[in-house]
Design a protein around this motif. Structure first.
Motif, PDB file in Angstrom:
ATOM      1  N   TYR A  40      -0.817   9.010  23.222  1.00 39.95           N
ATOM      2  CA  TYR A  40      -1.463   9.106  24.519  1.00 39.95           C
ATOM      3  C   TYR A  40      -1.046  10.410  25.176  1.00 39.95           C
ATOM      4  O   TYR A  40       0.109  10.820  25.078  1.00 39.95           O
ATOM      5  CB  TYR A  40      -1.061   7.922  25.413  1.00 39.95           C
ATOM      6  N   LEU A  52      -0.997  12.813  28.757  1.00 40.39           N
ATOM      7  CA  LEU A  52      -1.069  12.846  30.217  1.00 40.39           C
ATOM      8  C   LEU A  52      -1.711  14.161  30.617  1.00 40.39           C
ATOM      9  O   LEU A  52      -1.165  15.234  30.348  1.00 40.39           O
ATOM     10  CB  LEU A  52       0.331  12.736  30.831  1.00 40.39           C
ATOM     11  N   ILE A  65       1.371   9.750  38.294  1.00 41.24           N
ATOM     12  CA  ILE A  65       0.778   8.614  37.580  1.00 41.24           C
ATOM     13  C   ILE A  65       0.116   7.660  38.576  1.00 41.24           C
ATOM     14  O   ILE A  65      -0.926   7.082  38.296  1.00 41.24           O
ATOM     15  CB  ILE A  65       1.836   7.907  36.713  1.00 41.24           C
ATOM     16  N   THR A 103      -4.063   9.125  31.720  1.00 40.59           N
ATOM     17  CA  THR A 103      -3.675   8.882  30.334  1.00 40.59           C
ATOM     18  C   THR A 103      -4.929   8.827  29.476  1.00 40.59           C
ATOM     19  O   THR A 103      -5.859   8.071  29.778  1.00 40.59           O
ATOM     20  CB  THR A 103      -2.896   7.556  30.216  1.00 40.59           C
TER      21      THR A 103
END
Length: 100
Positions: free
Chosen positions: A25, A27, A82, A38
């Motif tokens: 994954y 970012l 996030i 993500t």
């Protein structure tokens, strides 16, 4: 490190990456997004896989091991980015323009 999304063919700078269940994954910060999104390797192609010394190891509270851009960690921005926190994003934008 850079990826290209398969859906929009958008080239994105990678600010961190990790692996869960053999799936990587990334970012990234797509245009118009006020944080880090993500993106699964299943939805992107790596167009520059260079992992330079700007990435440092990071372990989340839940035990996920990642490599994250050091300016994000050094400035305490990861959680805010996030969570799409506008204040964290503004700090991120101002720092990344002067970082290298």
């Amino acid at each position: 490190m850079k990826i290209r999304t398969l859906q929009h063919l958008e080239e994105l700078e990678v600010y961190g990456f990790y692996e869960i269940s053999n799936i990587k994954y990334f970012l990234c910060n797509p245009d118009g997004y006020i944080g880090l999104m993500t993106i699964s390797e299943k939805k992107a192609d790596v167009i520059d896989g260079t992992v330079g010394d700007e990435f440092i190891p990071y372990q989340s509270d839940s035990g996920i091991e990642a490599m994250v851009n050091k300016f994000i960690i050094e400035n305490g921005l990861l959680e805010g980015l996030i969570e799409c926190n506008p204040e964290s994003y503004e700090k991120f934008r101002s720092i990344k323009e002067n970082y290298k």
